[in-house]
Design a protein around this motif. Sequence first.
Motif, PDB file in Angstrom:
ATOM      1  N   ALA A 154     -18.382 -24.865  -1.840  1.00 43.25           N
ATOM      2  CA  ALA A 154     -17.087 -24.820  -1.157  1.00 43.25           C
ATOM      3  C   ALA A 154     -16.243 -23.716  -1.776  1.00 43.25           C
ATOM      4  N   GLY A 155     -15.511 -23.000  -0.922  1.00 43.15           N
ATOM      5  CA  GLY A 155     -14.632 -21.953  -1.427  1.00 43.15           C
ATOM      6  C   GLY A 155     -15.341 -20.622  -1.589  1.00 43.15           C
ATOM      7  N   ALA A 156     -14.820 -19.777  -2.494  1.00 40.97           N
ATOM      8  CA  ALA A 156     -15.319 -18.416  -2.674  1.00 40.97           C
ATOM      9  C   ALA A 156     -16.383 -18.367  -3.758  1.00 40.97           C
ATOM     10  N   PRO A 157     -17.544 -17.779  -3.472  1.00 41.27           N
ATOM     11  CA  PRO A 157     -18.523 -17.568  -4.537  1.00 41.27           C
ATOM     12  C   PRO A 157     -17.890 -16.754  -5.666  1.00 41.27           C
ATOM     13  N   ILE A 158     -18.353 -16.958  -6.866  1.00 37.28           N
ATOM     14  CA  ILE A 158     -17.942 -16.204  -8.069  1.00 37.28           C
ATOM     15  C   ILE A 158     -16.659 -16.766  -8.684  1.00 37.28           C
ATOM     16  N   ILE A 159     -15.700 -17.224  -7.877  1.00 35.47           N
ATOM     17  CA  ILE A 159     -14.462 -17.766  -8.432  1.00 35.47           C
ATOM     18  C   ILE A 159     -14.739 -19.178  -8.944  1.00 35.47           C
ATOM     19  N   SER A 160     -15.022 -19.289 -10.243  1.00 36.11           N
ATOM     20  CA  SER A 160     -15.414 -20.551 -10.881  1.00 36.11           C
ATOM     21  C   SER A 160     -16.646 -21.159 -10.218  1.00 36.11           C
ATOM     22  N   ASP A 161     -17.481 -20.331  -9.661  1.00 35.02           N
ATOM     23  CA  ASP A 161     -18.733 -20.738  -9.030  1.00 35.02           C
ATOM     24  C   ASP A 161     -19.803 -19.696  -9.352  1.00 35.02           C
ATOM     25  N   PRO A 162     -21.067 -19.987  -9.112  1.00 34.65           N
ATOM     26  CA  PRO A 162     -22.128 -19.026  -9.416  1.00 34.65           C
ATOM     27  C   PRO A 162     -21.983 -17.727  -8.619  1.00 34.65           C
ATOM     28  N   GLY A 163     -22.573 -16.665  -9.151  1.00 36.20           N
ATOM     29  CA  GLY A 163     -22.615 -15.396  -8.441  1.00 36.20           C
ATOM     30  C   GLY A 163     -22.212 -14.199  -9.260  1.00 36.20           C
ATOM     31  N   ALA A 164     -21.243 -14.343 -10.165  1.00 37.77           N
ATOM     32  CA  ALA A 164     -20.746 -13.195 -10.925  1.00 37.77           C
ATOM     33  C   ALA A 164     -21.833 -12.604 -11.816  1.00 37.77           C
ATOM     34  N   ALA A 165     -22.554 -13.451 -12.543  1.00 38.37           N
ATOM     35  CA  ALA A 165     -23.614 -12.951 -13.425  1.00 38.37           C
ATOM     36  C   ALA A 165     -24.709 -12.277 -12.616  1.00 38.37           C
ATOM     37  N   PHE A 166     -25.003 -12.816 -11.442  1.00 37.86           N
ATOM     38  CA  PHE A 166     -26.017 -12.225 -10.576  1.00 37.86           C
ATOM     39  C   PHE A 166     -25.583 -10.839 -10.088  1.00 37.86           C
ATOM     40  N   ILE A 167     -24.364 -10.720  -9.576  1.00 42.21           N
ATOM     41  CA  ILE A 167     -23.880  -9.431  -9.089  1.00 42.21           C
ATOM     42  C   ILE A 167     -23.798  -8.428 -10.229  1.00 42.21           C
ATOM     43  N   ASN A 168     -23.331  -8.880 -11.386  1.00 42.22           N
ATOM     44  CA  ASN A 168     -23.252  -8.006 -12.544  1.00 42.22           C
ATOM     45  C   ASN A 168     -24.623  -7.442 -12.904  1.00 42.22           C
ATOM     46  N   LYS A 169     -25.635  -8.288 -12.885  1.00 45.11           N
ATOM     47  CA  LYS A 169     -26.996  -7.848 -13.203  1.00 45.11           C
ATOM     48  C   LYS A 169     -27.547  -6.932 -12.108  1.00 45.11           C
ATOM     49  N   MET A 170     -27.263  -7.255 -10.851  1.00 47.49           N
ATOM     50  CA  MET A 170     -27.713  -6.411  -9.743  1.00 47.49           C
ATOM     51  C   MET A 170     -27.112  -5.012  -9.838  1.00 47.49           C
ATOM     52  N   ASN A 171     -25.880  -4.920 -10.299  1.00 54.10           N
ATOM     53  CA  ASN A 171     -25.228  -3.617 -10.430  1.00 54.10           C
ATOM     54  C   ASN A 171     -25.891  -2.734 -11.479  1.00 54.10           C
ATOM     55  N   GLN A 172     -26.712  -3.330 -12.311  1.00 52.35           N
ATOM     56  CA  GLN A 172     -27.431  -2.559 -13.334  1.00 52.35           C
ATOM     57  C   GLN A 172     -28.774  -2.051 -12.836  1.00 52.35           C
ATOM     58  N   THR A 173     -29.159  -2.439 -11.624  1.00 54.12           N
ATOM     59  CA  THR A 173     -30.413  -1.962 -11.048  1.00 54.12           C
ATOM     60  C   THR A 173     -30.179  -0.618 -10.373  1.00 54.12           C
ATOM     61  N   GLU A 174     -31.259   0.026  -9.941  1.00 47.08           N
ATOM     62  CA  GLU A 174     -31.152   1.326  -9.288  1.00 47.08           C
ATOM     63  C   GLU A 174     -31.152   1.208  -7.763  1.00 47.08           C
ATOM     64  N   ILE A 175     -31.102  -0.010  -7.255  1.00 43.68           N
ATOM     65  CA  ILE A 175     -31.118  -0.221  -5.812  1.00 43.68           C
ATOM     66  C   ILE A 175     -29.751   0.117  -5.217  1.00 43.68           C
ATOM     67  N   GLU A 176     -29.750   0.823  -4.093  1.00 43.62           N
ATOM     68  CA  GLU A 176     -28.516   1.097  -3.378  1.00 43.62           C
ATOM     69  C   GLU A 176     -28.220  -0.064  -2.433  1.00 43.62           C
ATOM     70  N   PHE A 177     -27.109  -0.726  -2.646  1.00 49.03           N
ATOM     71  CA  PHE A 177     -26.737  -1.852  -1.798  1.00 49.03           C
ATOM     72  C   PHE A 177     -25.222  -1.995  -1.804  1.00 49.03           C
ATOM     73  N   ASN A 178     -24.707  -2.625  -0.765  1.00 49.35           N
ATOM     74  CA  ASN A 178     -23.285  -2.952  -0.680  1.00 49.35           C
ATOM     75  C   ASN A 178     -23.047  -4.364  -1.200  1.00 49.35           C
ATOM     76  N   VAL A 179     -21.861  -4.585  -1.721  1.00 50.61           N
ATOM     77  CA  VAL A 179     -21.374  -5.936  -2.010  1.00 50.61           C
ATOM     78  C   VAL A 179     -20.022  -6.068  -1.331  1.00 50.61           C
ATOM     79  N   THR A 180     -19.876  -7.050  -0.474  1.00 51.87           N
ATOM     80  CA  THR A 180     -18.606  -7.244   0.206  1.00 51.87           C
ATOM     81  C   THR A 180     -18.354  -8.726   0.395  1.00 51.87           C
ATOM     82  N   ALA A 181     -17.096  -9.073   0.545  1.00 52.85           N
ATOM     83  CA  ALA A 181     -16.720 -10.478   0.687  1.00 52.85           C
ATOM     84  C   ALA A 181     -16.296 -10.776   2.120  1.00 52.85           C
TER      85      ALA A 181
END
Length: 294
Positions: free
Chosen positions: A93-120
Amino acid sequence: MKIQQTFKNNWPTIYLVGTPIGNLDDMSTRAIEVLTQVEIIACEDTRNTQVLLNKFKIKNKLMSLHMHNEIDRVNEISQILSLGKSIAIVSDAGAPIISDPGAAFINKMNQTEIEFNVTAVNVGPAYIHAIVAAGFTNKQNYFHGFIEHKTEQAKKEELVSIINKYNDQAIISFYESVHRIKATIKMLADILNPTQKVLIARELTKLNEEFISGTPLELADFVYSESFIEKGEFVIVIDQFANHKSDLTDQELADEVAKYLEKGFKLKQASEAVANLYNKKKNEVYKLYLDFYK
C-alpha cells in the motif's frame, strides 16, 4: 552523471507505482494501465497484490520483491530490462521505497551498466515522485518546500542550515524555480561534500520529464551548459551523507572553518556549520580556528 529523459528515449522502464492505502477505488487510470502493460510486477507480497489485480481485472505475472530479497532480484530483473522489457514495482500500500522495499534495489540497479528509466506513477506530490525515483536509501526524508531567501548570502545560510541540520539523518528535498535553479545548484556545489549524490527532477510525469543525477560539481557544470533545458518547475533531492571523517584533528577542524570562510561565510556561521557537521561544540571550533589562523 546520468541524464534521463523518460519519455524521449527507447530505454526499458522501471515504474514505481503507488497503490491505494486503503480504498482500492483510489487506484488511478494510469497506474492500472502501467500494471497491465509491463512484463512483470515486482511486489512486496504477491497475495496482497493479487487482490488488487483481481479488482481491476489485471492479468500479469507477479514476482516478490521485499526487504529480504531485493538485492538478490537485481540480476533477474537486469535480464528482463536488457531485453528491452519494462517492469513495475509496487508495495502492499502506498508508494514503493517510502518506508517500503525498493530503494536498495534501485540503488543497486543504478550501479549496473544497463540503460533504463526509473519513474514514479501515482505517488502524490512532486517531491515524493523525485525521492522515489532517486533510489537513495535512507529511511528518513526532510521536505523543505521552496527556498525562502532570495539574496545570495541569505540563501546560502538557509541551505547550509538545512544541510547541517538534516543531512546526516535524512534525504533532503526542496523545490526551486526556473529562474533560480542555476544559482542554487552552483551554491550546492560550494556547500556539499564533492562526492555526495544529488538529483534534479524536472517536469515530473509530463512528456518532458527529466532526471539529472550526479555529484554537485557535475550538476553545476551541466546546468551552465547548452544542454540544460531551463524550463518547468524543479525538485532537488540531496542524498544523505554520513561518510565524512568524525575524528578530525584540531588543525583539520580549523582548516574546515577556513574553507567555509573562503566561500563567503562569516566566522561565527562557519564555526557553527563545522560544529554541526562534525558533532563538536560551536565555541570549541571557533576557538580552534583562532588558535591556528590568528
